[in-house]
Design a protein around this motif. Sequence first.
Motif, short mmCIF file in Angstrom:
data_model
loop_
_atom_site.label_atom_id
_atom_site.label_comp_id
_atom_site.label_asym_id
_atom_site.label_seq_id
_atom_site.Cartn_x
_atom_site.Cartn_y
_atom_site.Cartn_z
N PRO A 125 1.10 -6.57 6.66
CA PRO A 125 1.47 -6.05 5.26
C PRO A 125 0.34 -6.32 4.36
O PRO A 125 -0.20 -7.57 4.34
N ILE A 126 -0.09 -5.44 3.34
CA ILE A 126 -1.08 -5.58 2.57
C ILE A 126 -0.53 -5.12 1.07
O ILE A 126 0.12 -4.20 1.05
N VAL A 127 -0.60 -5.90 0.22
CA VAL A 127 -0.11 -5.58 -1.30
C VAL A 127 -1.13 -5.83 -2.00
O VAL A 127 -2.50 -6.14 -1.75
N MET A 128 -1.08 -5.11 -3.13
CA MET A 128 -2.00 -4.75 -4.25
C MET A 128 -2.00 -5.52 -5.49
O MET A 128 -0.91 -5.57 -6.25
N ASP A 129 -2.81 -6.34 -5.79
CA ASP A 129 -2.78 -7.18 -7.03
C ASP A 129 -3.64 -6.36 -8.14
O ASP A 129 -4.85 -6.91 -8.45
N ALA A 130 -3.15 -5.33 -8.41
CA ALA A 130 -4.00 -4.51 -9.50
C ALA A 130 -4.16 -5.25 -10.80
O ALA A 130 -5.19 -4.54 -11.28
N GLU A 131 -3.56 -6.16 -11.35
CA GLU A 131 -4.01 -6.64 -12.56
C GLU A 131 -4.66 -7.94 -12.31
O GLU A 131 -4.89 -8.62 -13.49
N GLY A 132 -4.74 -8.65 -11.28
CA GLY A 132 -5.27 -9.76 -11.02
C GLY A 132 -4.25 -10.95 -11.37
O GLY A 132 -5.08 -12.29 -11.43
N ASN A 133 -3.15 -10.67 -11.70
CA ASN A 133 -2.22 -11.77 -12.11
C ASN A 133 -1.84 -12.81 -10.95
O ASN A 133 -1.91 -14.10 -11.27
N LYS A 134 -1.73 -12.25 -9.75
CA LYS A 134 -1.48 -13.41 -8.57
C LYS A 134 -2.80 -13.90 -8.48
O LYS A 134 -2.28 -15.26 -7.98
N LEU A 186 0.87 -1.12 -0.06
CA LEU A 186 0.28 -0.21 -0.13
C LEU A 186 0.88 1.22 0.03
O LEU A 186 0.28 2.30 -0.53
N SER A 187 1.84 0.91 0.63
CA SER A 187 2.95 2.38 0.72
C SER A 187 3.75 2.71 -0.53
O SER A 187 4.27 3.59 -0.83
N GLY A 188 3.59 1.67 -1.52
CA GLY A 188 4.29 1.79 -2.61
C GLY A 188 5.72 0.93 -2.83
O GLY A 188 6.11 0.76 -4.08
N SER A 189 5.94 0.29 -1.92
CA SER A 189 7.33 -0.36 -2.01
C SER A 189 7.05 -1.89 -2.29
O SER A 189 6.08 -2.54 -2.15
N PRO A 190 8.12 -2.48 -3.17
CA PRO A 190 7.76 -3.67 -3.56
C PRO A 190 7.79 -4.87 -2.39
O PRO A 190 8.90 -4.69 -1.62
N VAL A 191 7.17 -5.77 -2.48
CA VAL A 191 6.93 -6.76 -1.48
C VAL A 191 7.11 -8.22 -2.23
O VAL A 191 6.34 -8.59 -3.21
#
Length: 185
Positions: free
Chosen positions: A134-143, A60-65
């Motif tokens: 930690p919360i990450v964003m699957d913006a494309e739905g690929n994961k 969410l902060s923009g950093s890669p995880v």
Amino acid sequence: MRKNVVAIIAVLVLVIWGTYDYTTKNSKQAETMNQQQNKADAEVGIKKGNKAPDFELLHLSGSPVKLSDFLGKKLILNFWATWCPPCRAEMPHMEKFYKDNEKDVVVLAVNLTNTEKKRSDVTAFVEDFALTFPIVMDAEGNKASMYQIFAYPTSYMIDSEGIIQEIFQGAINYDMMKKTMSKIN
């Protein structure tokens, strides 16, 4: 004469015990090495016993995880969305479990961002529920596609070596998390 017989019996007992002890230790070591080798050779996939496929998403902060950032720790990999009622019911349990166990277990929540109306809904949800894991964003739905997510939420329980130990489709509660993760190394 009697002392010699006692001494011989004592030596025989020590030899037998030594052989038994040596054999037992070697078989345990071999079993442990086989288990470690099996985990190292585990096929990458999304089923129990598979090595969880690695991926990288933005926090969410923009950093890669990366998923592999958490190797060495037990992990709950949770796929969810803000509009999903079971996800909403599950999140307080996830947060409590994370806070109670953050030294031993990581919760990595993958938001199915491509299904959200707007990204700001995710930020508002996180603030409303006071989520700290930690919360990450699957913006494309690929994961979500990679993990074949078709039920929301879906949680993968992953051991410290990256091996999937359990999969839950649908909401889980604190007790289920605790019971499952206590069985995982």
